[in-house]
Write a protein that holds these residues in place. Structure first.
Motif: not given
Length: 259
Positions: A4-6, A8, A34, A37, A39, A236-238
């Motif tokens: 699971r990654w964010r 951004i 966190s 990520v 980005r 996961q869009h964040d």
């Protein structure tokens, strides 16, 4: 099981703010606050980011930067100067171990799998660079294609760099979408004209490779799918949260100074 990654996706950011946000994200990731990520972001105004250890400024026309509205900024990562003009920048904050190799070259190769799968989906047969950075060091990052960089027919169009925070790494890089040829030849000037031409011969961009217009949205979608497939990631869009914004604000001052 997928990691699971964010994800951004930021709008155009001021140069020092972009660098501060990257550090804020990797700081929180290193604290276990966190997930990893990815980005994606652009720059407004355009910028020239200088590597952390790039103290010697010869070969760069700083007088022209001001006339062209390009802001110089210091990066936290190593490497040479990168022009952020017609590019998309990616950054990754992730801890080593598990699937991420601990070695420098191996970690680059692992994370760059996401980039290679991305470009394959666009019909580009891209490869990792194989050159070594040797003295005298060039002023421009795109003058040399190391194993952390991406090339097409020997010409570089993605330059990446890393910084390690104990067991966590920040890797970010510039993906050239539109040609920078005219500006590159002015900014990275040399007394020997052949050297400027040699730099241009080493660089390409997505629009030149694909011979068509390429949008930021197209590249962003391809990157998301490419990293998801290559590294088995569930995104996961964040957005930045208030703590990350405050942390970035506290760090922005050091990126506004070149020395």
């Amino acid at each position: 099981m997928a990691q699971r990654w964010r994800l951004i996706e930021s709008g155009p950011g001021e140069p020092a703010w972009n660098m501060a946000v990257d550090e804020a994200l990797v700081t929180r990731q290193s604290r276990g606050e966190s997930p990893p990520v990815l980005r994606l972001y652009t720059w407004n105004p355009p910028a020239l980011s200088l590597g952390y250890f790039q103290k010697k400024m010869t070969g760069i026309r700083f007088d022209l930067l001001d006339k062209l509205g390009i802001v110089p900024v210091r990066r936290s990562t190593g490497g040479r100067a990168v022009l952020h003009y017609g590019d998309l920048t990616y950054s990754i904050a992730v801890s080593l171990g598990q699937d991420i190799p601990t070695g420098l070259v191996d970690s680059f190769r692992y994370l760059c799998r996401g980039l290679l799968v991305t470009f394959a989906s666009l019909g580009i047969e891209a490869r990792l660079g194989s050159e070594r950075l040797r003295k005298p060091f060039p002023a421009s990052c795109f003058a040399v294609a190391t194993p952390g960089d991406i090339t097409w027919h020997g010409r570089k169009f993605v330059g990446s760099a890393q910084k390690r925070y104990e067991s966590t790494i920040l890797q970010h890089g510039s993906i050239l979408i539109r040609s920078q040829a005219n500006i590159l030849s002015e900014i990275f000037s040399s007394e020997e004209e052949v050297n400027s031409q040699a730099l241009l011969d080493k660089v390409t961009c997505l629009e030149d490779i694909l011979e068509r217009h390429v949008t930021l949205e197209e590249v962003s979608e391809a990157l998301t799918s490419g990293f998801k497939k290559a590294l088995n990631i569930d995104f996961q869009h964040d957005e930045l949260n208030s703590e990350e914004e405050m942390l970035a604000a506290s760090m922005i001052g050091k990126y506004s100074k070149l020395i």
